[in-house]
Design an enzyme around this catalytic site. Structure first.
Site, PDB file in Angstrom:
ATOM      1  N   HIS A 109     -88.502 -50.896 -49.457  1.00 28.04           N
ATOM      2  CA  HIS A 109     -88.334 -50.397 -50.822  1.00 28.04           C
ATOM      3  C   HIS A 109     -89.707 -50.050 -51.390  1.00 28.04           C
ATOM      4  CE1 HIS A 109     -85.230 -49.982 -53.956  1.00 28.04           C
ATOM      5  NE2 HIS A 109     -86.178 -50.244 -54.836  1.00 28.04           N
ATOM      6  N   THR A 145     -86.867 -44.879 -52.549  1.00 31.50           N
ATOM      7  CA  THR A 145     -87.075 -45.968 -53.510  1.00 31.50           C
ATOM      8  C   THR A 145     -86.924 -45.450 -54.938  1.00 31.50           C
ATOM      9  OG1 THR A 145     -88.637 -46.969 -51.991  1.00 31.50           O
ATOM     10  CG2 THR A 145     -88.760 -47.684 -54.291  1.00 31.50           C
ATOM     11  N   GLU A 146     -86.009 -46.047 -55.684  1.00 30.29           N
ATOM     12  CA  GLU A 146     -85.780 -45.682 -57.099  1.00 30.29           C
ATOM     13  C   GLU A 146     -85.583 -44.167 -57.278  1.00 30.29           C
ATOM     14  OE1 GLU A 146     -85.588 -48.501 -59.198  1.00 30.29           O
ATOM     15  OE2 GLU A 146     -85.900 -49.511 -57.289  1.00 30.29           O
ATOM     16  N   LEU A 147     -85.001 -43.559 -56.271  1.00 33.72           N
ATOM     17  CA  LEU A 147     -84.697 -42.112 -56.276  1.00 33.72           C
ATOM     18  C   LEU A 147     -85.934 -41.217 -56.430  1.00 33.72           C
ATOM     19  CD1 LEU A 147     -81.313 -41.813 -58.262  1.00 33.72           C
ATOM     20  CD2 LEU A 147     -81.688 -42.260 -55.844  1.00 33.72           C
TER      21      LEU A 147
END
Lengths: 396, 423
Positions: A109, A145-147
């Site tokens: 991530h 990760t987190e778009l």
């Protein structure tokens, strides 16, 4: 029929031990195993196991009319394996129904896509390998990760052979055109966009009395879709899986909502659940272009990279950890290399965000540090110790 | 408005704050400011400043009959003043004469205590006592709506005036006996503070931190405590080339128990173990200075630990301009203006959690004053990690942008308008 793509994200970081300056060089343990286990077990109980059970029950009732997408970070998976393997078993049951797909991401991530493509590729492959070995499903749709999305990353994803990518539906990037359709990158890689307005109705505003839909019910959400969004090709509703039972507890009727939402969509003849990978990308070859030279993401209201790259502490910490790559390349000890990667978990840098800090607005719902400065100092102390450790290892 | 210290006669933060508040408030309200000592050359526009050091009883137009109030004052006096021992003479006997010439001459002799260089010397009790009587006399000859008193030295006067006029009393708390001494200290100053706070209509502490102490140590109801943070004057900050090759860690303040100098010393020893190329400067003076110097020599870190003694404001600014970290390890600090001054000079600030200024400076690193390890770690981190230093300085400028005396004055006016029950 409009496709509804439901997407749930699961991630837990390896939170760090409190590490003072005076411990630098002593090589004490970096990760707070006990704390991490406590949090994981608490959320497993409140959310993961409960929600999985509910979904399994619904799948038993409705069969393949239910189609879901899951994103599990590698670090949440490895914590399940260590602290609560029943969650893995529960996901395995879901995988076996054939009604769910698992998305690809970086195992740690991390923000490797912004710093080092080789490392990024390694982590993506490690993650894909893990998903396949656990659930026998090869991820074909990528979500960073987190778009996080940027043109160069999209190109890399395309070269890695993914079928499509998922990112945030930001109007400034679609020229105010609908986010409820498939776009494509310069390389003609299909792009799915999360409808954040609709998603946040549930994920952020579920129990907010100021929300126009309060109290939020499945009927109201579906009415909103039908009135405001249809006709549409595909509507992506994505959120943290922790929304169910953790961010909103049982008392808020969030589980009832989820059950009712799924049933209502299935019983409606204009809407249909789908996984991303089941969408027929070729049907419409003339897709609008989606591109961004700057970082976009689903984080905060800015929806850019500023949650992790918003201040000089974050810049310094991130550049330091990735600079270590030149040394790490020569390290044979797998444990040390793994530690380097665990120190790349994006949460460490998120905790250092000062964005809303001085306004007294606690950006820190997700942070166990009192201040972003504490988060930075602690991280840098550990990083300083780690650097010494790496150099010692190389001089052996 | 009843003040004690006021520019150019300043001992510490009280005079600076009193000036900042008075000046900014004068844009909103008419102010008569009574001070024990003032400099006639120092004029604040729109403020009628009365210094008792050059106050002439003849200049005040008093109808003879108005001296009658003194009987009331006498009555009130005996209620409030907890230190009768100051004067063997009974208050009742003081003005019992109806010969006003002799009263005036008596007052004249009482005014003499204000011709002093040190408002806080041994005669402070007498000074507080005379201040209250004469301030009451002056107040009775003026038209006003609110009594606003700054710190315990003027609280007795505040009470007297309220008793004599029935006007609402606002107490501004810049510092408490519980801060200056230990919280257990319940001497006569504490008694004055407590009695005045009980009698007051509204109490304005300079921080929530102090508001909390007023509740816990003085037993005052939360309802009448309305904290208002201090402001700060904009300064022309500058950086100078330091002649020292080492990093400079600065302590600035009175060297007294309240300011935690011994904790600064312990912290310095700890930092020096890990970062020998650091210098510690302790600027200021106070009753613990000698002990500190001896301790430095004893611990053999004297060559890294420097004492400047008292510094002029100009010298203080020079010190700010070369310092790398500002440390305020106070045991109990109601506000702590110097931390804001340091921040104005672009110095990262390390504070004790027991300070009011921490409330307006989220960008300061904080530790409990007794937590030497954490305090040392904060200092080391600032010196060692550039990313942190840059960020703290940048964030502090943002914090400072929200702090000014006008904002303080507006909050006080809001309290005047909304929290004072008008008689």
């Amino acid at each position: 029929m409009a496709k509804i793509c439901l997407y749930f994200q699961l991630h837990q970081p390896y939170r760090l031990n409190e590490y003072s300056f005076f411990q630098i060089g002593k090589h004490n343990s970096y990760f707070n195993d006990e704390f991490n286990a406590d949090i994981l077990n608490k959320i497993a109980f409140n959310c993961y196991l409960k929600t999985n059970e509910l979904l399994l029950k619904l799948i038993e009732k409705y069969g393949s009319k239910i189609q879901l997408n899951f994103g599990l970070s590698g670090t949440v998976i490895s914590q399940f394996e260590n602290y609560n393997p029943t969650v893995i078993e529960s996901f395995n049951k879901l995988a076996k129904t054939g009604c769910v797909d698992f998305l690809s991401e970086t195992y740690f991530h991390s923000l490797a896509s912004l710093y080092n493509f080789d490392e990024f590729e390694f982590q993506v492959k490690k993650h894909a390998g893990k998903i396949e070995s656990l659930f026998d499903i090869k991820p074909t749709i990528f979500r960073n990760t987190e778009l996080i999305f940027r043109n160069d990353i999209a190109e890399k994803i395309y070269n890695l052979g993914f079928k499509a990518v998922l990112t945030e539906g930001i109007e400034r990037k679609t020229n105010q055109n609908s986010v409820n359709q498939i776009y494509q990158t310069n390389q003609l890689l299909p792009v799915f966009l999360r409808n954040y307005n609709l998603s946040d109705d549930i994920a952020f505003r579920f129990s907010d009395p100021k929300s126009e839909l309060f109290p939020i019910t499945a009927t109201k959400i579906i009415k909103k879709i039908k009135t405001n969004l249809l006709p549409a090709e595909i509507i992506t509703i994505g959120m943290d899986y922790e929304t169910f039972g953790e961010h909103f507890d049982d008392n808020t009727t969030i589980f009832k909502f989820l059950e009712s939402f799924i049933s209502t969509v299935i019983e409606d003849n204009t809407l249909q659940f789908s996984t991303f990978k089941a969408i027929d990308f070729e049907k419409n070859t003339e897709k609008p272009l989606f591109n961004s030279e700057e970082i976009i993401s689903w984080a905060d209201t800015e929806k850019d990279g500023s949650a992790w790259l918003g201040n000089s502490m974050q810049y310094e910490a991130l550049s330091k950890i990735y600079e270590l790559n030149t040394l790490i390349k020569h390290v044979k000890n797998p444990e040390i290399v793994e530690t380097w990667r665990k120190l790349q978990i994006s949460d460490h840098f998120y905790y250092m965000s000062t964005k809303y800090f001085s306004d007294g607005d606690v950006h820190s719902y997700f942070s166990h540090y009192k201040t972003p400065y504490d988060a930075y100092i602690n991280y840098m102390n550990i990083l300083s110790d780690f650097e010494i450790l790496v150099k010692k290892e190389l001089s052996k | 408005m009843l003040g004690w210290e006021f520019p150019p006669i300043i001992n510490g933060g009280l005079g600076v704050a009193c000036f900042g508040i008075t000046k900014a408030l004068s844009n909103h309200v008419d102010i008569s400011l009574i001070l024990p000592k003032s400099d006639p050359n120092f004029v604040v526009q729109n403020v009628d400043t009365i210094g008792l050091n050059h106050f002439d009883i003849e200049n005040i137009k008093v109808k003879t009959s108005e001296y009658e109030f003194l009987e009331d004052v006498n009555y009130v006096d005996s209620n409030f003043l907890p230190y009768h021992t100051l004067s063997s003479e009974s208050l009742e006997t003081k003005y019992e004469s109806t010969d006003y010439t002799s009263i005036k001459s008596k007052i004249r002799s009482e005014l003499e205590v204000f011709n002093t260089n040190d408002l806080y010397d041994g005669a402070i009790g007498e000074r507080v006592y005379n201040f209250s009587k004469i301030a009451t006399l002056i107040a009775l000859n003026r038209d006003f709506d609110i009594i606003h008193a700054h710190d315990w030295m003027t609280f007795v006067a505040g009470m007297e005036i309220k008793a004599a006029t029935g006007k609402p009393l606002v107490l501004h708390v810049h510092s408490l006996e519980a801060d200056r001494n230990s919280p257990e200290c319940k001497g006569w100053v504490y008694q004055i503070e407590r009695k005045a706070m009980e009698y007051a209509d509204v109490i304005i502490p300079v921080s929530f931190y102090t508001g909390q102490i007023i509740q816990t140590h003085y037993g005052i109801s939360e309802d009448k405590i309305k904290p208002v943070h201090n402001g700060i004057e904009q300064v022309q900050a500058f950086r100078s080339e330091s002649s020292l090759p080492e990093k400079v860690v600065l302590f600035l303040g009175r060297i007294t128990v309240q300011k935690g100098p011994e904790y600064f010393f312990e912290t310095a020893s700890k930092v020096l173990e890990f970062m020998p190329n650091t210098r510690f400067v302790m600027a200021g003076t106070g009753n613990m200075l000698k002990g500190m110097i001896e301790m430095g020599a004893y611990k053999q870190i004297g060559n890294r630990f420097h004492f400047t003694g008292f510094l002029t404001p100009e010298k203080v600014r020079q010190l700010y301009s070369i310092a790398d970290v500002y440390v305020m390890p106070s045991v109990s600090e109601p506000f702590g203006l110097s931390a804001l001054e340091a921040a104005q000079f672009g110095i990262p600030v390390v504070l004790s959690k027991q300070s009011g200024v921490a409330e307006v400076l989220p960008s300061a690193l904080k530790a409990d004053y007794w937590d030497i390890d954490k305090m040392a770690s904060n200092i080391i981190s600032v010196l060692k990690y550039k990313g942190l230093r840059d960020q703290l300085v940048k964030d502090a400028y943002q914090d400072l942008a929200k702090i000014n005396w006008d904002y303080t004055a507006q909050n006080i006016v809001n309290i005047y308008n909304h929290d004072i029950v008008k008689n």
